[in-house]
Scaffold this motif. Structure first.
Motif, PDB file in Angstrom:
ATOM      1  N   ALA A  49       0.855  -1.063  -0.078  1.00 54.80           N
ATOM      2  CA  ALA A  49       0.003  -0.017   0.038  1.00 54.80           C
ATOM      3  C   ALA A  49       0.856   1.220  -0.008  1.00 54.80           C
ATOM      4  O   ALA A  49       2.006   1.327   0.480  1.00 54.80           O
ATOM      5  N   ALA A  50       0.312   2.203  -0.547  1.00 58.70           N
ATOM      6  CA  ALA A  50       0.831   3.534  -0.313  1.00 58.70           C
ATOM      7  C   ALA A  50      -0.237   4.514  -0.037  1.00 58.70           C
ATOM      8  O   ALA A  50      -1.377   4.334   0.246  1.00 58.70           O
ATOM      9  N   PHE A  51       0.160   5.832  -0.176  1.00 59.55           N
ATOM     10  CA  PHE A  51      -0.857   7.051  -0.221  1.00 59.55           C
ATOM     11  C   PHE A  51      -1.262   7.470  -1.257  1.00 59.55           C
ATOM     12  O   PHE A  51      -0.380   7.728  -2.373  1.00 59.55           O
ATOM     13  N   ALA A  52      -2.632   7.931  -1.727  1.00 62.30           N
ATOM     14  CA  ALA A  52      -2.748   8.570  -2.718  1.00 62.30           C
ATOM     15  C   ALA A  52      -3.535   9.625  -2.400  1.00 62.30           C
ATOM     16  O   ALA A  52      -4.203   9.870  -1.370  1.00 62.30           O
ATOM     17  N   ILE A  53      -3.111  10.829  -3.345  1.00 62.01           N
ATOM     18  CA  ILE A  53      -3.311  12.096  -2.776  1.00 62.01           C
ATOM     19  C   ILE A  53      -3.875  12.967  -4.062  1.00 62.01           C
ATOM     20  O   ILE A  53      -3.380  12.736  -4.920  1.00 62.01           O
ATOM     21  N   GLU A  54      -5.179  13.391  -3.915  1.00 64.88           N
ATOM     22  CA  GLU A  54      -6.107  14.269  -4.892  1.00 64.88           C
ATOM     23  C   GLU A  54      -5.613  15.696  -4.396  1.00 64.88           C
ATOM     24  O   GLU A  54      -6.051  16.021  -3.150  1.00 64.88           O
ATOM     25  N   ARG A  55      -5.276  16.634  -5.464  1.00 60.44           N
ATOM     26  CA  ARG A  55      -5.273  18.021  -4.872  1.00 60.44           C
ATOM     27  C   ARG A  55      -5.764  18.974  -5.997  1.00 60.44           C
ATOM     28  O   ARG A  55      -5.744  18.664  -7.160  1.00 60.44           O
ATOM     29  N   LEU A  56      -6.338  19.864  -5.456  1.00 61.00           N
ATOM     30  CA  LEU A  56      -6.814  20.992  -6.376  1.00 61.00           C
ATOM     31  C   LEU A  56      -6.223  22.420  -5.699  1.00 61.00           C
ATOM     32  O   LEU A  56      -6.557  22.778  -4.590  1.00 61.00           O
ATOM     33  N   GLY A  57      -5.551  22.901  -6.714  1.00 66.63           N
ATOM     34  CA  GLY A  57      -4.593  24.456  -6.300  1.00 66.63           C
ATOM     35  C   GLY A  57      -5.581  25.378  -6.994  1.00 66.63           C
ATOM     36  O   GLY A  57      -5.973  25.119  -8.275  1.00 66.63           O
ATOM     37  N   ARG A  58      -5.287  26.534  -6.250  1.00 67.40           N
ATOM     38  CA  ARG A  58      -6.130  27.717  -6.859  1.00 67.40           C
ATOM     39  C   ARG A  58      -5.247  28.938  -6.717  1.00 67.40           C
ATOM     40  O   ARG A  58      -4.472  28.906  -5.796  1.00 67.40           O
ATOM     41  N   ALA A  59      -5.318  29.687  -7.554  1.00 61.85           N
ATOM     42  CA  ALA A  59      -4.801  31.142  -7.634  1.00 61.85           C
ATOM     43  C   ALA A  59      -6.010  32.024  -7.422  1.00 61.85           C
ATOM     44  O   ALA A  59      -6.732  32.454  -8.386  1.00 61.85           O
ATOM     45  N   GLY A  60      -5.989  32.474  -6.147  1.00 59.45           N
ATOM     46  CA  GLY A  60      -7.317  33.219  -5.812  1.00 59.45           C
ATOM     47  C   GLY A  60      -8.520  32.402  -5.731  1.00 59.45           C
ATOM     48  O   GLY A  60      -8.456  31.295  -5.018  1.00 59.45           O
ATOM     49  N   GLU A  61      -9.680  32.592  -6.448  1.00 53.65           N
ATOM     50  CA  GLU A  61     -10.468  31.900  -6.591  1.00 53.65           C
ATOM     51  C   GLU A  61     -10.656  30.856  -7.542  1.00 53.65           C
ATOM     52  O   GLU A  61     -11.475  29.779  -7.770  1.00 53.65           O
ATOM     53  N   ARG A  62      -9.588  30.958  -8.451  1.00 51.28           N
ATOM     54  CA  ARG A  62      -9.672  30.171  -9.778  1.00 51.28           C
ATOM     55  C   ARG A  62      -8.867  28.738  -9.498  1.00 51.28           C
ATOM     56  O   ARG A  62      -7.767  29.060  -9.227  1.00 51.28           O
ATOM     57  N   PRO A  63      -9.724  27.790 -10.177  1.00 59.37           N
ATOM     58  CA  PRO A  63      -8.630  26.281 -10.064  1.00 59.37           C
ATOM     59  C   PRO A  63      -7.572  26.579 -11.105  1.00 59.37           C
ATOM     60  O   PRO A  63      -7.820  26.807 -12.254  1.00 59.37           O
ATOM     61  N   VAL A  64      -6.258  26.112 -10.771  1.00 57.90           N
ATOM     62  CA  VAL A  64      -5.317  26.408 -11.780  1.00 57.90           C
ATOM     63  C   VAL A  64      -4.516  25.034 -11.889  1.00 57.90           C
ATOM     64  O   VAL A  64      -3.888  24.759 -12.647  1.00 57.90           O
ATOM     65  N   GLU A  65      -4.872  23.979 -10.898  1.00 57.01           N
ATOM     66  CA  GLU A  65      -3.915  22.628 -10.919  1.00 57.01           C
ATOM     67  C   GLU A  65      -4.890  21.491 -10.376  1.00 57.01           C
ATOM     68  O   GLU A  65      -5.404  21.789  -9.455  1.00 57.01           O
ATOM     69  N   TRP A  66      -4.877  20.655 -11.145  1.00 50.25           N
ATOM     70  CA  TRP A  66      -5.308  19.387 -10.559  1.00 50.25           C
ATOM     71  C   TRP A  66      -4.063  18.287 -10.272  1.00 50.25           C
ATOM     72  O   TRP A  66      -3.754  18.170 -11.438  1.00 50.25           O
ATOM     73  N   ARG A  67      -4.076  17.727  -9.275  1.00 45.88           N
ATOM     74  CA  ARG A  67      -2.710  16.633  -9.215  1.00 45.88           C
ATOM     75  C   ARG A  67      -3.279  15.423  -8.508  1.00 45.88           C
ATOM     76  O   ARG A  67      -3.852  15.343  -7.544  1.00 45.88           O
ATOM     77  N   GLU A  68      -2.590  14.410  -9.187  1.00 46.97           N
ATOM     78  CA  GLU A  68      -2.895  13.083  -8.656  1.00 46.97           C
ATOM     79  C   GLU A  68      -1.318  12.524  -8.160  1.00 46.97           C
ATOM     80  O   GLU A  68      -0.608  12.521  -9.052  1.00 46.97           O
ATOM     81  N   THR A  69      -1.160  12.220  -6.962  1.00 42.41           N
ATOM     82  CA  THR A  69       0.248  11.634  -6.430  1.00 42.41           C
ATOM     83  C   THR A  69       0.066  10.507  -5.816  1.00 42.41           C
ATOM     84  O   THR A  69      -1.033  10.137  -4.807  1.00 42.41           O
ATOM     85  N   VAL A  70       0.889   9.678  -5.873  1.00 47.13           N
ATOM     86  CA  VAL A  70       0.997   8.287  -5.129  1.00 47.13           C
ATOM     87  C   VAL A  70       2.436   8.319  -4.320  1.00 47.13           C
ATOM     88  O   VAL A  70       3.369   8.414  -5.188  1.00 47.13           O
ATOM     89  N   VAL A  71       2.243   8.137  -3.076  1.00 43.46           N
ATOM     90  CA  VAL A  71       3.419   8.484  -2.334  1.00 43.46           C
ATOM     91  C   VAL A  71       3.767   7.155  -1.416  1.00 43.46           C
ATOM     92  O   VAL A  71       2.903   6.590  -1.000  1.00 43.46           O
TER      93      VAL A  71
END
Length: 312
Positions: A215-237
């Protein structure tokens, strides 16, 4: 059973075969005791040596080693001798952070192998970013290395209309957020991430050097610049090299938890269509300093959403 040797606290202690505690658990406890006493700093004993020292089966030794590895105390990889994990990496929750800066702040050499950097189209990701399904995106897929060893498989998507200049960047030893600010004049100021246990697929396990069904960790991330979504990220750690920590007090605001939705049979993707939990944690100040040496609480929880910005 091998008796105590002159080196005292570093020597093995007999296991009690009349105890209700399984032999592997007794072995695990004694190996941990020896580690805390300063043993194994040069090398960790091989399986055959432990079977002889404790007069137990290889299966018993492997169960104890599996627990040591799961607890992040020993690194045991195929084709390589086991060794103590002295460089476990800690990451704070509830703050704006850059994995690049956190690793270097903890004295860990950080570099990346870029697996993909190109324009693409992905209707699901576009939905996360509030875009039309056929909106052009820039995707950056990296294998993140810490001190030369695999740590995370990281895939970030950004709207092409703002991220096109990133296609000319060299991400071998730099942060996504740094390049996004320098080349695109876009600063990520906040966001949200969700962390949960995950079984990597065959490719991810191979990239990260994980054993089958580890097993590992799965991370879903949504990054914003102000109110605007600018990044969707999927990471397995890798769970054996990485831990999430949080500090709390009786005045801390709670983080909402939710039961994990049942996955469809055969599903291996860590991505949910939209994290179902919102967190009341305060919005993120930028953090670039290393994690405190003694965090009050160690996470992960089974499925936690925290207001926290993606690692860069």
């Amino acid at each position: 059973m091998t008796t105590e040797q002159p080196d005292g606290a570093h020597a093995p202690r007999p296991l009690d075969r009349r105890s209700p505690l399984p032999l592997w658990a007794q072995l695990f406890a004694d190996l941990r005791r020896r580690m805390e006493a300063g043993a194994f700093t040069d090398e960790f004993p091989a399986e055959h040596r432990l079977t002889g020292e404790y007069e137990v089966s290889r299966h018993t030794v492997r169960e104890a080693l599996r627990k040591l590895r799961a607890d992040g105390l020993v690194i045991a990889e195929r084709g390589r001798a086991s060794r103590l994990d002295t460089r476990r990496i800690q990451q704070p929750l509830g703050s704006l952070y850059s994995l690049f800066r956190e690793l270097e702040g903890q004295g860990v050499e950080q570099r990346s192998e870029v697996l993909r950097l190109e324009r693409t189209v992905d209707g699901t990701v576009a939905g996360h970013l509030g875009l039309v399904p056929d909106a052009p995106l820039v995707v950056l897929e990296r294998l993140r290395l810490a001190d030369g060893e695999p740590l995370a498989h990281d895939t970030a998507y950004l709207p092409a209309e703002i991220a096109e200049p990133l296609l000319a960047a060299d991400f071998g030893h730099t942060s996504l957020y740094g390049e996004l600010s320098r080349r695109c004049s876009v600063k990520v100021t906040g966001g949200r991430e969700r962390i949960q246990p995950f079984l990597p697929d065959v490719r991810q396990a191979w990239l990260l050097g994980l054993a089958d069904r580890e097993a590992a960790f799965a991370i879903e991330r949504l990054g914003r610049a102000g109110e605007r979504p600018v990044e969707w990220r999927e990471t397995v750690v890798r769970g054996d090299r990485f831990s999430f920590v949080a500090e709390w007090s009786d005045e801390s605001r709670a983080v909402a938890l939710a039961p994990r939705a049942a996955a469809s049979p055969g599903s291996s993707s860590p991505v949910a269509s939209e994290p179902a939990v919102s967190s009341p944690v305060a919005s993120e100040p930028a953090v670039s300093s290393p994690v405190a040496s003694e965090p009050a609480v160690s996470s992960p929880v089974a499925s936690a959403s925290a207001v926290s910005c993606p690692s860069a």
